[in-house]
Design a protein around this motif. Structure first.
Motif, PDB file in Angstrom:
ATOM      1  N   VAL A 206       0.829  -1.208   0.000  1.00 52.94           N
ATOM      2  CA  VAL A 206       0.000   0.000   0.000  1.00 52.94           C
ATOM      3  C   VAL A 206       0.859   1.253   0.000  1.00 52.94           C
ATOM      4  O   VAL A 206       0.353   2.349  -0.293  1.00 52.94           O
ATOM      5  N   LEU A 207       2.150   1.105   0.321  1.00 51.67           N
ATOM      6  CA  LEU A 207       3.072   2.235   0.346  1.00 51.67           C
ATOM      7  C   LEU A 207       4.130   2.064  -0.736  1.00 51.67           C
ATOM      8  O   LEU A 207       4.802   1.021  -0.794  1.00 51.67           O
ATOM      9  N   LEU A 208       4.308   3.083  -1.573  1.00 46.55           N
ATOM     10  CA  LEU A 208       5.262   2.992  -2.670  1.00 46.55           C
ATOM     11  C   LEU A 208       6.688   2.804  -2.170  1.00 46.55           C
ATOM     12  O   LEU A 208       7.426   1.963  -2.685  1.00 46.55           O
ATOM     13  N   LEU A 209       7.081   3.554  -1.159  1.00 44.42           N
ATOM     14  CA  LEU A 209       8.452   3.461  -0.676  1.00 44.42           C
ATOM     15  C   LEU A 209       8.752   2.063  -0.146  1.00 44.42           C
ATOM     16  O   LEU A 209       9.812   1.494  -0.397  1.00 44.42           O
ATOM     17  N   ALA A 210       7.791   1.510   0.586  1.00 42.11           N
ATOM     18  CA  ALA A 210       7.964   0.148   1.095  1.00 42.11           C
ATOM     19  C   ALA A 210       8.134  -0.840  -0.044  1.00 42.11           C
ATOM     20  O   ALA A 210       8.959  -1.761   0.027  1.00 42.11           O
ATOM     21  N   LEU A 211       7.369  -0.647  -1.113  1.00 42.75           N
ATOM     22  CA  LEU A 211       7.475  -1.532  -2.271  1.00 42.75           C
ATOM     23  C   LEU A 211       8.850  -1.398  -2.910  1.00 42.75           C
ATOM     24  O   LEU A 211       9.513  -2.396  -3.174  1.00 42.75           O
ATOM     25  N   LEU A 212       9.278  -0.175  -3.155  1.00 42.91           N
ATOM     26  CA  LEU A 212      10.564   0.048  -3.820  1.00 42.91           C
ATOM     27  C   LEU A 212      11.725  -0.497  -2.996  1.00 42.91           C
ATOM     28  O   LEU A 212      12.722  -0.960  -3.559  1.00 42.91           O
ATOM     29  N   LEU A 213      11.592  -0.459  -1.683  1.00 39.12           N
ATOM     30  CA  LEU A 213      12.638  -0.963  -0.800  1.00 39.12           C
ATOM     31  C   LEU A 213      12.435  -2.429  -0.448  1.00 39.12           C
ATOM     32  O   LEU A 213      13.202  -2.978   0.329  1.00 39.12           O
ATOM     33  N   SER A 214      11.412  -3.052  -1.029  1.00 36.99           N
ATOM     34  CA  SER A 214      11.014  -4.436  -0.705  1.00 36.99           C
ATOM     35  C   SER A 214      11.026  -4.646   0.806  1.00 36.99           C
ATOM     36  O   SER A 214      11.628  -5.581   1.322  1.00 36.99           O
ATOM     37  N   ASP A 215      10.307  -3.772   1.482  1.00 32.32           N
ATOM     38  CA  ASP A 215      10.146  -3.832   2.925  1.00 32.32           C
ATOM     39  C   ASP A 215       9.514  -5.152   3.334  1.00 32.32           C
ATOM     40  O   ASP A 215       8.815  -5.783   2.543  1.00 32.32           O
TER      41      ASP A 215
END
Length: 124
Positions: A100-109
């Motif tokens: 749901v969060l772009l940054l989390a996706l890009l960082l593969s959180d």
């Protein structure tokens, strides 16, 4: 819980094209930023492309920009990755990802949801 199912991988020759699909179910597709990652043998998983849920802004790793295209179809709850002009170094297992969060996706959180992967093999 969101469920991601990839399809479309295969064995192709250098210069060929493939289209990967990722069907999303379990939660509203429009809630999620979507992306593709890949993992080659003996290497770390790496980000390939992402597309935002609102304005469909796209992001790519440099090595695939201009050859790969990510898109999404809300009516089908599906995200696609068009792979053109494939190279042997594109050989990897390709994973669909959602958050749901772009940054989390890009960082593969750690909270990112993952599909099971689909194999892409490019012969020279």
């Amino acid at each position: 819980q969101v469920r991601l199912v990839e399809s479309g991988g295969g064995l192709v020759q250098a210069g060929d094209s493939l289209r990967l699909s990722c069907a999303v179910s379990g939660r509203p597709f429009t809630d999620y930023e979507m992306g593709w990652f890949r993992q080659a043998p003996g290497k770390e998983r790496e980000f390939v492309a992402a597309i935002t849920r609102t304005d469909e802004k796209t992001y790519y790793i440099d090595s695939v920009r201009g050859r790969f295209t990510i898109s999404r179809d809300a009516a089908k709850s599906t995200v696609y990755l068009q792979l053109n002009n494939l190279k042997p170094e594109d050989t990897a297992v390709y994973y669909c990802a959602a958050d749901v969060l772009l940054l989390a996706l890009l960082l593969s959180d750690g909270q990112v949801s993952w599909g099971q992967g689909t194999q892409v093999t490019v012969s020279s």
